[in-house]
Structure formats: C-alpha cells, structure tokens
Write a protein that holds these residues in place. Structure first.
Motif, mmCIF file in Angstrom:
data_model
loop_
_atom_site.group_PDB
_atom_site.id
_atom_site.type_symbol
_atom_site.label_atom_id
_atom_site.label_comp_id
_atom_site.label_asym_id
_atom_site.label_seq_id
_atom_site.Cartn_x
_atom_site.Cartn_y
_atom_site.Cartn_z
ATOM 1 N N GLN A 1 0.852 -1.205 0.000
ATOM 2 C CA GLN A 1 0.000 0.000 0.000
ATOM 3 C C GLN A 1 0.882 1.248 0.000
ATOM 4 O OE1 GLN A 1 -3.030 -0.408 -0.493
ATOM 5 N NE2 GLN A 1 -4.068 -1.863 0.865
ATOM 6 N N SER A 2 1.945 1.208 0.780
ATOM 7 C CA SER A 2 2.782 2.407 0.858
ATOM 8 C C SER A 2 3.575 2.618 -0.440
ATOM 9 C CB SER A 2 3.629 2.308 2.127
ATOM 10 O OG SER A 2 4.944 2.547 1.901
ATOM 11 N N VAL A 3 3.982 1.513 -1.085
ATOM 12 C CA VAL A 3 4.643 1.631 -2.394
ATOM 13 C C VAL A 3 3.672 2.240 -3.402
ATOM 14 C CG1 VAL A 3 5.403 0.221 -4.366
ATOM 15 C CG2 VAL A 3 6.424 -0.147 -2.116
ATOM 16 N N SER A 4 2.415 1.840 -3.350
ATOM 17 C CA SER A 4 1.478 2.387 -4.340
ATOM 18 C C SER A 4 1.296 3.892 -4.128
ATOM 19 C CB SER A 4 0.147 1.620 -4.358
ATOM 20 O OG SER A 4 -0.490 1.712 -3.128
ATOM 21 N N GLU A 5 1.359 4.342 -2.870
ATOM 22 C CA GLU A 5 1.277 5.796 -2.607
ATOM 23 C C GLU A 5 2.468 6.519 -3.247
ATOM 24 O OE1 GLU A 5 -1.151 7.405 -1.459
ATOM 25 O OE2 GLU A 5 -2.352 5.733 -0.690
ATOM 26 N N ARG A 6 3.640 5.908 -3.130
ATOM 27 C CA ARG A 6 4.841 6.535 -3.708
ATOM 28 C C ARG A 6 4.728 6.619 -5.238
ATOM 29 N NH1 ARG A 6 9.590 7.909 -1.595
ATOM 30 N NH2 ARG A 6 9.298 6.957 0.453
ATOM 31 N N ILE A 7 4.183 5.571 -5.835
ATOM 32 C CA ILE A 7 4.027 5.569 -7.300
ATOM 33 C C ILE A 7 3.013 6.657 -7.710
ATOM 34 C CG2 ILE A 7 3.169 4.200 -9.257
ATOM 35 C CD1 ILE A 7 4.202 1.686 -7.694
ATOM 36 N N ILE A 8 1.925 6.727 -6.950
ATOM 37 C CA ILE A 8 0.893 7.728 -7.274
ATOM 38 C C ILE A 8 1.494 9.131 -7.162
ATOM 39 C CG2 ILE A 8 -1.286 8.751 -6.483
ATOM 40 C CD1 ILE A 8 -2.092 5.871 -5.583
ATOM 41 N N SER A 9 2.299 9.341 -6.133
ATOM 42 C CA SER A 9 2.876 10.679 -5.972
ATOM 43 C C SER A 9 3.808 11.012 -7.149
ATOM 44 C CB SER A 9 3.546 10.750 -4.608
ATOM 45 O OG SER A 9 4.800 11.281 -4.687
ATOM 46 N N THR A 10 4.532 10.019 -7.665
ATOM 47 C CA THR A 10 5.391 10.269 -8.848
ATOM 48 C C THR A 10 4.518 10.620 -10.050
ATOM 49 O OG1 THR A 10 6.877 8.576 -7.981
ATOM 50 C CG2 THR A 10 7.297 9.313 -10.219
ATOM 51 N N GLN A 11 3.413 9.889 -10.205
ATOM 52 C CA GLN A 11 2.518 10.172 -11.337
ATOM 53 C C GLN A 11 1.904 11.572 -11.201
ATOM 54 O OE1 GLN A 11 -1.310 8.113 -11.713
ATOM 55 N NE2 GLN A 11 -0.700 7.451 -13.768
ATOM 56 N N GLN A 12 1.568 11.923 -9.950
ATOM 57 C CA GLN A 12 0.947 13.247 -9.738
ATOM 58 C C GLN A 12 1.908 14.391 -10.023
ATOM 59 O OE1 GLN A 12 -0.648 12.723 -5.810
ATOM 60 N NE2 GLN A 12 -2.644 12.024 -6.591
ATOM 61 N N GLN A 13 3.210 14.073 -10.002
ATOM 62 C CA GLN A 13 4.183 15.121 -10.395
ATOM 63 C C GLN A 13 4.240 15.265 -11.917
ATOM 64 O OE1 GLN A 13 7.905 13.985 -8.438
ATOM 65 N NE2 GLN A 13 6.708 13.596 -6.591
ATOM 66 N N GLY A 14 3.413 14.482 -12.623
ATOM 67 C CA GLY A 14 3.309 14.626 -14.072
ATOM 68 C C GLY A 14 4.123 13.604 -14.861
ATOM 69 N N HIS A 15 4.622 12.567 -14.180
ATOM 70 C CA HIS A 15 5.485 11.603 -14.867
ATOM 71 C C HIS A 15 4.740 10.328 -15.255
ATOM 72 C CE1 HIS A 15 8.539 14.313 -13.628
ATOM 73 N NE2 HIS A 15 8.513 13.950 -12.360
ATOM 74 N N ASP A 16 5.205 9.707 -16.339
ATOM 75 C CA ASP A 16 4.791 8.330 -16.631
ATOM 76 C C ASP A 16 5.652 7.409 -15.776
ATOM 77 O OD1 ASP A 16 2.914 9.007 -18.588
ATOM 78 O OD2 ASP A 16 4.442 9.057 -20.173
ATOM 79 N N VAL A 17 5.032 6.311 -15.304
ATOM 80 C CA VAL A 17 5.794 5.419 -14.424
ATOM 81 C C VAL A 17 5.665 3.974 -14.887
ATOM 82 C CG1 VAL A 17 6.305 4.798 -12.033
ATOM 83 C CG2 VAL A 17 5.105 6.939 -12.511
ATOM 84 N N VAL A 18 6.815 3.332 -15.057
ATOM 85 C CA VAL A 18 6.869 1.882 -15.285
ATOM 86 C C VAL A 18 7.581 1.299 -14.069
ATOM 87 C CG1 VAL A 18 7.852 0.050 -16.733
ATOM 88 C CG2 VAL A 18 6.855 2.089 -17.795
ATOM 89 N N VAL A 19 7.016 0.231 -13.521
ATOM 90 C CA VAL A 19 7.536 -0.300 -12.260
ATOM 91 C C VAL A 19 8.002 -1.737 -12.465
ATOM 92 C CG1 VAL A 19 6.980 -0.708 -9.829
ATOM 93 C CG2 VAL A 19 5.817 1.127 -11.063
ATOM 94 N N ALA A 20 9.151 -2.071 -11.871
ATOM 95 C CA ALA A 20 9.588 -3.478 -11.801
ATOM 96 C C ALA A 20 9.529 -3.882 -10.331
ATOM 97 C CB ALA A 20 11.015 -3.627 -12.322
ATOM 98 N N VAL A 21 9.029 -5.063 -10.058
ATOM 99 C CA VAL A 21 8.830 -5.472 -8.667
ATOM 100 C C VAL A 21 9.470 -6.836 -8.423
ATOM 101 C CG1 VAL A 21 7.127 -5.692 -6.830
ATOM 102 C CG2 VAL A 21 6.576 -4.341 -8.822
ATOM 103 N N SER A 22 10.040 -6.972 -7.208
ATOM 104 C CA SER A 22 10.572 -8.268 -6.748
ATOM 105 C C SER A 22 9.467 -9.061 -6.077
ATOM 106 C CB SER A 22 11.659 -8.054 -5.696
ATOM 107 O OG SER A 22 12.770 -7.445 -6.232
#
Ligand code: ADP
Ligand code: ASP
Ligand code: MG
Length: 389
Positions: free
Chosen positions: A20-41
């Motif tokens: 849940q906390s990782v998803s918040e971090r991703i959302i915050s990056t997107q809200q700064q106007g960026h496209d985000v591709v994520v790789a996960v372990s």
C-alpha cells in the motif's frame, strides 16, 4: 513530463501494508506529471521459500523447472501492487516478463536479457496506465521462463529503463542509498551522494548486493541514469553516474560471505578439468588439494565428489575499492594480522584489493578495514573507503 522506471525490492513489498505504501509513492510520482513503469521483486523471503520447496524435491533441481517455480514469487507481487493501485482509483496493469516482451538467452537460473520488445508496455503507458512488470524473470526464444540470478529485478528495471529510453531508473530498497560498506554489518558507514559506474560495478561484483552486478553493467553500457533510494523514507539517495563530484580515494568495502573452502584427498587431472568446466571455482590450490567455490555450487559438487571431500569450511572475501588500493595490500594485511585475523589469501586487481578470511572473522575484519582505509564522515581527509564481500 518524464518517464521514470521504479524498482521495488522484496522488503519494500514485503507485506500488504508495504505494498500500500509503495502504491502511494508511485501515485505521488505520477501526480508530479510523470509516466511510471515499475519493476517489482517477490515479497521478502518468498524466493528463498520457493527455493526450499524445490530442494525438498531434489538436492539439485532441474534448472528449467526451478525457474518456472522461482519466477512465481514476482507474479504475486505485481498483481497485488496493481490491485492496490486500482483500489486507489489509479489505472494500473501488471505484466509478466513474457507479456512485457523481455527476451533472454536460455541460461536458466542466470539468464541475460538480450532485448525487450516494448510495444505493449508503451501502449499501456500511452493510455495513462502505470505498468507493473515482474522483475527477475525473462523468456527465452522458445517461450521457456528464465530467471536472471538472485537480485535480478535490479537488472529488469535497468533494462526496461534502457529499452524505454527512460529519464531515470530509481531502485527503491530498504536502505537510503549506497553506503561505504554494508550498513547492516559495518559500523559508521557513510552514504555516498554519488558513485561512478565503475566503482559501483566493482562493489557489486565484490558482493555489495544493494545493486545486482549485471544491473550496473547494463546501466553503464546504456548510459541509464541510475539512483538508489529508500522506499521507507524520502531522500536524495545515491546517484550512480559517469563522473561523480566526490569519489577520489578509497570508495568502499564490499563483503562476500557465501564461499566454501573444500579440501579434498587429491584430484585427478580430468576431475580438475571437470571442476573448472562445471563449477565456478574461484580459487584452486592444487598443491594442497583445496578449492574455493560459491556455497550455491556445493550440493551439486558434493554429489559428484563426495568420497573425495575431506573438510569444508566457510570463507568470506572483503574487497576495498578505490584509487590506489593496490598499494595498500601490505598495510591492510598487517592491520588484520595484528588483530588476530588469519588471511587465507589476498589479491589485487585494478582499483580493488581483496582479502579472504574465515567467515567467523568477517565482522571484525570489516570493521578494521573500514575504519582504517575507507572515507567516513570522521576521516574524510585520508580519502579512504572499504567494501566487504
Ligand atoms: P532489495 O530486496 O530491495 O533488492 P537487497 O537486500 O537486495 O534489497 O539489497 C539491499 C541490502 O544491500 C541492504 O539492506 C544492505 O544490507 C545491503 N548492502 C550491501 N552493501 C551495501 C552498500 N554498500 N550500501 C548499501 N547497502 C548495502
Ligand atoms: N526475488 C528475486 C531474489 O530474491 C529477485 C530480486 O529480488 O531481485 O533474488
Ligand atoms: Mg536486491
């Protein structure tokens, strides 16, 4: 608007709360106007758990089937992360490496990424989706699932960043950057603001698992802007770049722990040839019938050579990385011996000095080398740093 590739390691996605906390971090990056591709372990401990299951079926699991099994861990975490983002109203899609077009050679358990067909990822990004790709996995040209070696999700992230021409590849982990040595083992380590690709590559190759060795090589070759950050706290982390502003002197100490010294009752010439061909023999001393191999090779080796093996003990390698460390061999060995650390062997390569000691002496040896030779906040003047393996 930038394209950012982010990678989250096992501890960072180790529980539902962490995801849940990782998803918040991703959302915050997107809200700064960026496209985000994520790789996960895989979630922390999961790959080891799967490995244990495999070992209950076979001491030496068949490599293709092992990859089929080990790759399952990442499939769980990508789906959970996508579900978490969806639940928060964010468009997100998870893709296995096969779906994401990550092609590797067919070296099961230690495959190399050959190319990535990015069309599908790009299509989803263009539709405004966060694309979540399973780290550590690939597929060979026959459609078999492969894996990239332990810690391989770092390499997935870097390869994605290179193939997508991303603006930055951010590796989120459980420490807030690259340190002068493993902060979990060595006291008074210092976070590096920047480190060169070449020094980071030497540290990673010598056991600093904060980045997988191949990921650094790939970023270096493809000029990917690479940063290590904490998924727990905000901060600038460590930038891995071509020409860091700091970075003269001894940069760090890397530690490599999983080595075995195997003493045998003699070798036949053809056995030595076989050993060299089949196993990653790090050191061989034919005069006293000793070889040093990574622990991972042991079960296989035991099956082939059991009657010959006389004694087994654990060794560790400590590697100092930086300018002029080659000239510090005598001083480092003397310091260790004065503190009752037996040295099995030392070796020198450009910008690296390695010392092999008994596993039991690792922490003491690391402390001595780090405080004597590595740049710390307290000893910036003598420009020294250590890495332990
Ligand atoms: P992840 O699961 O996020 O990939 P890893 O366990 O693979 O995380 O890598 C992070 C760990 O690397 C840290 O917890 C730390 O113990 C270890 N480490 C080893 N050397 C270093 C170093 N020089 N700087 C920072 N961390 C290091
Ligand atoms: N899950 C794999 C491992 O534990 C890959 C990774 O974490 O990068 O090695
Ligand atoms: Mg890792």
């Amino acid at each position: 608007m930038a394209l950012i590739v982010q990678k989250y390691g096992g501890t960072s996605v180790g529980s539902v709360e962490r995801i849940q906390s990782v998803s918040e971090r991703i959302i915050s990056t997107q809200q700064q106007g960026h496209d985000v591709v994520v790789a996960v372990s895989a979630m922390a401990g999961e790959t080891n758990r799967l490995m244990n299951l495999a070992n209950q079926m076979s001491e030496v699991p068949e490599p293709r089937e092992l990859d089929m099994l080990l790759s399952a861990g990442e499939q769980v975490s990508i789906a959970l992360l996508a579900l978490s983002l969806n639940q928060k109203g964010i468009k997100a899609i998870s893709l296995t490496a096969d779906q994401a077009g990550i092609y590797t050679n067919n070296r099961f358990n230690d495959a190399t990424i050959e190319h990535i067909e990015t069309d599908l990822i790009t299509q989803w990004v263009d539709k405004g989706y966060i694309v979540i790709v399973a780290g550590f996995q690939g597929r060979d040209k026959n459609g078999n699932i492969t894996t990239l070696g332990r810690g391989g999700s770092d390499t997935t992230a870097v390869a994605l960043a290179a193939a997508l021409n991303a603006d930055e590849c951010q590796i989120f982990t459980d420490v807030d950057g690259v340190y002068s040595s493993d902060p979990r083992f060595v006291p008074n380590t210092r976070r590096l603001k920047e480190i060169s690709f070449s020094d980071m590559h030497l540290l990673a190759k010598s056991g600093a698992k904060v980045l997988q060795e191949h990921s650094v090589a790939h970023a270096w070759n493809s000029s990917v802007t690479l940063r290590v950050l904490s998924s727990f706290d905000d901060g600038e982390g460590t930038l891995i770049c071509e020409q860091p502003v700091e970075g003269k002197g001894v940069i760090g100490l890397a530690l490599k722990q999983d080595l075995l010294l195997i003493e045998c009752n003699g070798f036949l010439e053809e056995e030595l040839t076989e050993l060299r061909k089949q196993y990653r023999v790090l050191i061989e001393r034919c005069d006293c019938f000793q070889i040093v191999v990574p622990k991972a090779a042991f079960l296989q080796l035991k099956l082939a050579f059991s009657t010959k093996i006389r004694n087994i003990s654990s060794l560790s390698i400590l590697t100092l990385v930086g300018d002029k460390v080659e000239g510090m061999a005598d001083s480092a060995c003397n310091q260790l011996m004065a503190n009752c650390v037996d040295i099995y062997q030392h070796s020198i390569e450009p910008k690296s000095l390695s010392v092999i000691v008994n596993q039991a002496d690792l922490e003491r040896a690391a402390d001595i080398l780090h405080k004597t030779f590595v740049i710390t906040e307290q000893s910036q003047d003598n420009n020294l740093m250590i890495a332990v393996s």
